[in-house]
Each structure stands twice: as C-alpha cells, then as structure tokens.
Design an enzyme around this catalytic site. Sequence first.
Site, PDB file in Angstrom:
ATOM      1  N   GLY A  23      33.755  17.215  20.940  1.00  0.00           N
ATOM      2  CA  GLY A  23      35.331  17.122  19.693  1.00  0.00           C
ATOM      3  C   GLY A  23      34.733  18.813  19.658  1.00  0.00           C
ATOM      4  N   TYR A  44      31.860  20.875  19.900  1.00  0.00           N
ATOM      5  CA  TYR A  44      31.130  21.324  21.017  1.00  0.00           C
ATOM      6  C   TYR A  44      32.051  21.486  22.478  1.00  0.00           C
ATOM      7  CZ  TYR A  44      26.772  20.491  18.252  1.00  0.00           C
ATOM      8  OH  TYR A  44      25.456  20.878  17.331  1.00  0.00           O
ATOM      9  N   ASP A  97      29.939  12.588  13.106  1.00  0.00           N
ATOM     10  CA  ASP A  97      28.590  12.962  12.412  1.00  0.00           C
ATOM     11  C   ASP A  97      28.773  12.578  10.819  1.00  0.00           C
ATOM     12  OD1 ASP A  97      25.888  13.872  11.850  1.00  0.00           O
ATOM     13  OD2 ASP A  97      26.002  15.394  12.372  1.00  0.00           O
ATOM     14  N   GLY A 137      33.198  15.472  12.504  1.00  0.00           N
ATOM     15  CA  GLY A 137      33.151  15.196  12.928  1.00  0.00           C
ATOM     16  C   GLY A 137      32.793  13.091  13.101  1.00  0.00           C
TER      17      GLY A 137
HETATM   18  N1  AR6 Z   1      34.324   7.143  15.936  1.00  0.00           N
HETATM   19  C1  AR6 Z   1      34.685   7.597  17.581  1.00  0.00           C
HETATM   20  N2  AR6 Z   1      35.173   9.059  17.322  1.00  0.00           N
HETATM   21  C2  AR6 Z   1      35.382   9.781  16.490  1.00  0.00           C
HETATM   22  C3  AR6 Z   1      35.149   9.869  15.738  1.00  0.00           C
HETATM   23  C4  AR6 Z   1      35.140   8.419  14.924  1.00  0.00           C
HETATM   24  N3  AR6 Z   1      34.959   8.058  14.089  1.00  0.00           N
HETATM   25  N4  AR6 Z   1      35.922  11.451  14.904  1.00  0.00           N
HETATM   26  C5  AR6 Z   1      35.291  11.852  15.898  1.00  0.00           C
HETATM   27  N5  AR6 Z   1      35.420  11.389  16.740  1.00  0.00           N
HETATM   28  P1  AR6 Z   1      32.400  15.312  17.413  1.00  0.00           P
HETATM   29  P2  AR6 Z   1      30.255  16.879  19.200  1.00  0.00           P
HETATM   30  C6  AR6 Z   1      35.303  11.706  18.679  1.00  0.00           C
HETATM   31  O1  AR6 Z   1      32.989  16.707  17.235  1.00  0.00           O
HETATM   32  O2  AR6 Z   1      31.123  17.941  19.854  1.00  0.00           O
HETATM   33  C7  AR6 Z   1      29.132  17.768  14.258  1.00  0.00           C
HETATM   34  O3  AR6 Z   1      29.393  18.728  13.224  1.00  0.00           O
HETATM   35  C8  AR6 Z   1      36.173  12.344  18.708  1.00  0.00           C
HETATM   36  O4  AR6 Z   1      36.954  12.761  18.441  1.00  0.00           O
HETATM   37  O5  AR6 Z   1      32.261  14.645  16.288  1.00  0.00           O
HETATM   38  O6  AR6 Z   1      29.095  16.508  19.934  1.00  0.00           O
HETATM   39  C9  AR6 Z   1      28.011  17.325  13.990  1.00  0.00           C
HETATM   40  O7  AR6 Z   1      26.966  17.633  13.229  1.00  0.00           O
HETATM   41  C10 AR6 Z   1      35.342  13.697  19.938  1.00  0.00           C
HETATM   42  O8  AR6 Z   1      36.149  13.206  21.229  1.00  0.00           O
HETATM   43  O9  AR6 Z   1      30.387  15.589  18.172  1.00  0.00           O
HETATM   44  C11 AR6 Z   1      27.711  18.553  14.951  1.00  0.00           C
HETATM   45  O10 AR6 Z   1      27.381  20.196  14.941  1.00  0.00           O
HETATM   46  C12 AR6 Z   1      33.482  12.785  19.242  1.00  0.00           C
HETATM   47  O11 AR6 Z   1      34.082  11.690  19.281  1.00  0.00           O
HETATM   48  C13 AR6 Z   1      29.084  18.835  16.071  1.00  0.00           C
HETATM   49  O12 AR6 Z   1      29.957  18.198  14.731  1.00  0.00           O
HETATM   50  C14 AR6 Z   1      32.649  13.770  19.142  1.00  0.00           C
HETATM   51  O13 AR6 Z   1      32.942  14.484  18.660  1.00  0.00           O
HETATM   52  C15 AR6 Z   1      29.173  17.453  17.279  1.00  0.00           C
HETATM   53  O14 AR6 Z   1      29.923  18.278  17.899  1.00  0.00           O
END
Ligand code: AR6
Length: 168
Positions: free
Chosen positions: A122, A124, A33, A31
Amino acid sequence: MKIELVKGDITTIKADAIVNAANSSLLGGGGVDGAIHRKGGKAILEECILIRNRQGGCATGHAVITTAGLLPAKFVIHTVGPVWNGGSKNEDKLLHDCYKNCLQLAFEHHLKTIAFPGISTGIYHFPKDKAAEIAIDTVRNFKNVKAFDRLIFVCYDEESHEIYQKLL
Ligand code: AR6
C-alpha cells in the site's frame, strides 16, 4: 496446513493472529495499521509502547507480537515491511524476512491460524505481483509450516485478490 485466500478486511478475521503492516515506530499509522489500532482499541497501542520502551521499536523485516485487543483475533503480529525503492535496497529479502519472522513468532507462540495482509503493497508501494510471489513462496517454504492449520492471505482490493488467485 491449508492456504486460504480471503477478500476483505483483516480486522474482521477470527484467527489466532492477524499480521499488521506497521512502521518501525509501532505507534500506528494509516492503511491496515490504522484500521487495526482503530478497531482493536488502546490495549494494542499500550503493548506497542511497552515494546518500544524495551527495544526501541521494530526494525524493517522484524516482527513483534501483542494482544489483539477488541478484535476477533487473539494476537496481532506487527511487522515492518520495506519501502519500495525500485528494488535496489534489498526490498525482496526484507519482505521475505517479514513473512518468515511473523511465522517464526507464531510458531514459537504455538499459534495455528495466521492471517496476512499484503505487507508493503500500500503506502510502501512494493509491486503487488512481486510481493505476492514472495509471500506465497516464503510461507510454503517455512521450515515448520506443518505446525500451522491455516494460513490466510487477506486481500483488500480486487487487483491483489486476482494476483493471489492466479498464483495459488
Ligand atoms: N485489511 C486488509 N488489507 C488492508 C486493509 C484492511 N483493513 N487496509 C489496507 N489493506 P498499507 P504498507 C491493504 O498501506 O504498504 C501505515 O501508515 C492495502 O490494500 O496498510 O506496508 C503504516 O503505519 C495493501 O495491499 O501498508 C506504515 O507507515 C496492504 O494492506 C505504512 O502504512 C498494505 O498496505 C506501511 O505501508
């Protein structure tokens, strides 16, 4: 203080800090991260490892700050959102703590512009509408909110963007 809504990739945002939806290891993942570590380069991971060695990672709801490496932002604030578990595991409060602790860290570092992704929405699986309400509410009610110039919500997908548009 202005609240802005942007649709796109948070790694392209030129803010004092962008927020990373990290995990408690601080060692990267998928994601947002994954994107931040990939585009920001190894300096971010090196600082994360120093923090891990010092305090053993980052607990859910807490936040830590590092360089933004090669990114246009100056700093990355890494926070660990709650995994959605149906709402029975204090998820709302923990998500509120994420936004609040990011703002507190930014305030202590005299930062003026902060960009947030939809923490926990995402991998989570936190429901996007509920998460957006908590995000906006926490930001608006932060006690030192007037110290900031701009707080930016960055939505990666159309659904999140529409939810924020309605709420804002
Ligand atoms: N820019 C902005 N938003 C984004 C981007 C980006 N480049 N990429 C994804 N999103 P997530 P979580 C959005 O899964 O749910 C990781 O493996 C995405 O659409 O990134 O907090 C970490 O290491 C969603 O709405 O984070 C943890 O293990 C939001 O960002 C875990 O994922 C968050 O999605 C954290 O999960």
